[in-house]
Design a protein around this motif. Structure first.
Motif: not given
Length: 248
Positions: A159-165, A173-175, A193-199, A240-242
């Motif tokens: 799963g994932y959750k967009v913070i800002k785009k 956030w990645l689940l 696991t819960r991971t915060l990433l910016g790309v 708020g996960w997808t």
């Protein structure tokens, strides 16, 4: 257990990211398992109080594989960014395939060129060697030897959750789900696991960068973190996960 170390290593050692893990079997008492396919997906025993995820998506695949076998060439969209981030957090360790092999592959395929350096590569390798040493000890083999028959550690994103785009920068956030089995007759264990990433969009593809990850940390400051729960848990929706379907 070395479960979470496998999936979160690259993001934190190279980029100074933020994340954590918790032992959390699928609701209803059945632990998730992972298929033996090249792109493993979770197989859950639906709990009695299953709550259908409100948001589903099939993230796009990369257009091609690079020389290391990693999917690259993702679409210049927010879903393309999330797909790359998910690919960068998919790991498979078994037989002679080590954590060092996987983490250096991920580092070289997905980390932005500006964040790649001999020093960072050494950090990645050193941390991955420690993970391999821990796995060898847990699985009863000598350091540097292949894992026992039927043993593996596999991680992927559910799963994932967009913070800002923005057009050229996305934070998510990645689940993740990581499963470990120490041998043919051993019981598979799992961890979320819960991971915060910016790309960032660089040279025609999405890349993990320290700059975008630091910005993501600032963007979530003071906000509650989404819960680490399986799809089918009511909190998956309220968090708020997808949920991610396998692309066709």
């Amino acid at each position: 257990m070395a479960l979470a170390a496998v999936i979160v290593l690259t993001a934190y050692a190279a980029l100074g990211g933020d994340g954590d893990e918790v032992q959390s079997p699928a609701k209803g008492g059945a632990s998730p398992s992972v298929s033996g396919s090249a792109s493993p997906e979770a197989t859950y025993a639906p709990p009695q109080d299953w709550t259908e995820p409100e948001r589903w998506t099939a993230l796009p695949r990369g257009q091609r594989a690079d020389e290391r076998g990693s999917q690259v060439g993702f679409p210049h969209t927010a879903e393309g960014a999330a797909a790359m981030a998910a690919a960068a957090n998919a790991t498979r360790i078994e037989g002679e395939q080590s954590s060092v092999d996987e983490q250096l592959r991920i580092y070289r395929s997905y980390v932005g060129k500006g964040d790649q350096s001999p020093e960072n590569a050494k950090k990645i390798e050193a941390a991955a060697k420690q993970t391999d040493a821990t796995l060898s000890q847990e699985m009863g083999v000598s350091a540097g030897q292949p894992l026992p028959s039927g043993a593996y550690v596999r991680g992927h994103v559910v799963g994932y959750k967009v913070i800002k785009k923005a057009p050229d920068e996305v934070s998510v956030w990645l689940l993740g789900l990581v499963v470990q089995k120490n041998g043919e007759t051993k019981t598979e264990e799992s961890s979320y696991t819960r991971t915060l990433l910016g790309v960032q969009w660089q040279d025609g593809d999405w890349k993990l960068t320290a700059e975008a990850t630091r910005q993501a940390q600032q963007d979530i400051a003071g906000q509650p973190q989404p819960p680490m729960v399986a799809p089918g848990d009511e909190e998956f929706n309220t968090g708020g996960w997808t949920a991610i379907r396998e692309a066709s």
